[in-house]
Design an enzyme around this catalytic site. Sequence first.
Site, PDB file in Angstrom:
ATOM      1  N   SER A 214       2.375   1.891   9.231  1.00  0.00           N
ATOM      2  CA  SER A 214       3.600   1.121   9.460  1.00  0.00           C
ATOM      3  C   SER A 214       4.536   1.054   8.262  1.00  0.00           C
ATOM      4  O   SER A 214       5.638   0.504   8.377  1.00  0.00           O
ATOM      5  CB  SER A 214       3.249  -0.301   9.912  1.00  0.00           C
ATOM      6  OG  SER A 214       2.728  -0.290  11.224  1.00  0.00           O
TER       7      SER A 214
ATOM      8  N   SER B  42       5.317  -6.437  11.865  1.00  0.00           N
ATOM      9  CA  SER B  42       5.177  -4.988  12.030  1.00  0.00           C
ATOM     10  C   SER B  42       5.112  -4.569  13.490  1.00  0.00           C
ATOM     11  O   SER B  42       4.246  -3.796  13.908  1.00  0.00           O
ATOM     12  CB  SER B  42       3.922  -4.494  11.289  1.00  0.00           C
ATOM     13  OG  SER B  42       3.970  -3.100  11.072  1.00  0.00           O
TER      14      SER B  42
ATOM     15  N   LYS C  96       8.056   1.998   8.896  1.00  0.00           N
ATOM     16  CA  LYS C  96       9.109   1.099   9.389  1.00  0.00           C
ATOM     17  C   LYS C  96      10.133   0.748   8.302  1.00  0.00           C
ATOM     18  O   LYS C  96      11.230   0.275   8.621  1.00  0.00           O
ATOM     19  CB  LYS C  96       8.488  -0.176   9.954  1.00  0.00           C
ATOM     20  CG  LYS C  96       7.630   0.041  11.207  1.00  0.00           C
ATOM     21  CD  LYS C  96       7.139  -1.273  11.756  1.00  0.00           C
ATOM     22  CE  LYS C  96       6.310  -1.103  13.025  1.00  0.00           C
ATOM     23  NZ  LYS C  96       4.930  -0.627  12.758  1.00  0.00           N
TER      24      LYS C  96
END
Length: 437
Positions: free
Chosen positions: A115, A182, A118
């Site tokens: 993640s 997240s 992101k």
Amino acid sequence: MSGPRRQPLPPKPPLDMLADLTNNPPPPPSPLRTAVRRFKIYAPVVVLLAVILAVVQLVRPLPDPKLTMTAKKTYTFDGGAPAMPWPKEGQAYMAAAGLGTVGSFGEQKPVAIGSVAKAMTAYVILKGHPLKKGEKGAMIDVDKAAVEDGKKESEGESTVNTLKEGGQISEYDALAAIMIPSANNVARLLARWDAGGDQEAFVKKMNDAAKELGMTNTTYTDPSGLDATTVSTAEDQVKLGLKIVEMPELIAITRLPNWTDASGKSWRNYNDLIPFNGSLGIKTGSTTKAGGNLLFAAEKKVGKTNQLVVGAVLGQHGVPILGTAIDASRQIMLATQKMLVNAPVVKKGDVVGYVDNGLGGHTPVIATADVEAVGWPALTVKVKLGDDGAKLPQTARAGTEVGVLTVGEGASQVKVPVALKSDLVAPGVGSKLTRVG
């Protein structure tokens, strides 16, 4: 029979004619007389040309004054390069905004980042849709896919499951959803929103942005980082992080310990560095394949400046994987903050350069305050003198500020005005008359 006719003789020169009339022979020619005669002929011409040249020189526009630095162009901090508490596995990278690389650990080869991807999703969204301070930005329609994806937490995905189909979420809340809890489903929603429903087109934007930032070992294949084919290096992620810390609207989100969505549900920030030791976020990431990963930033007040440091730790497989990455990041972050110091480079009143009027005149300039550099042992920083975009005057009184002395670069630079040590006077007549260029 008459003889041939004689041709008339040519007329005598005037002096000979005068001699005939006065019965005085003409003076014999000599080099002196020739020179005098030529002088009488050419002297007025030379004087006229000299006058014209002098007038031209006097009325020509003066060259623009320029600042020239005499101070040293660099400053190196005393001491040897500090040792860093690097992790035992994976890879890591540490840098300070405006100062450069602190150090690195491990082979900087592309690995899955989870993640942490992101961070690029948020970067691309904000580049295309900037947020104004205090505002939440555009309202984004929540589609069926975002709601269905929100149920995938049972499959091990991080999601925000409070979205309602047909409802809306603000850009600010969407960014908070992907950076704090997240949320994979919101990352995909943002991608579809930005690219008109084409998630692949958004992924291309992510890779284009990576290329622009010099992230040569990075490939994004999805906006959430769930795909193991989304890979990068700690060094590349720090390049991105150094841009993100220049986005106050995003840092205001990533430094939050928690975020409350529109339904009133509170979500905690998985980055346990928040809110301690000046930590600013940025993004966690963990999967079985990627291990524990963290792109982080922090600030520290050094002298009169606020210093920003950015680091990344990837590929941590200790138990728990994310906790291991966070602990490793904490050690690196604290060590970097501790090593940052300031040191005097120039004292108030020191001559650091001069104003060159272009015709040989040099007027010294002095620092108007003490100048301190920020860095760590063995680091070399640049020192520059510039006019700060303003046009230098032809004349000015002593004490007039005419430029800026800059130490360091970017977020770590220190700027101090410089002023004339003595009056700046216009070039004299002699300088104007004898100028060549």
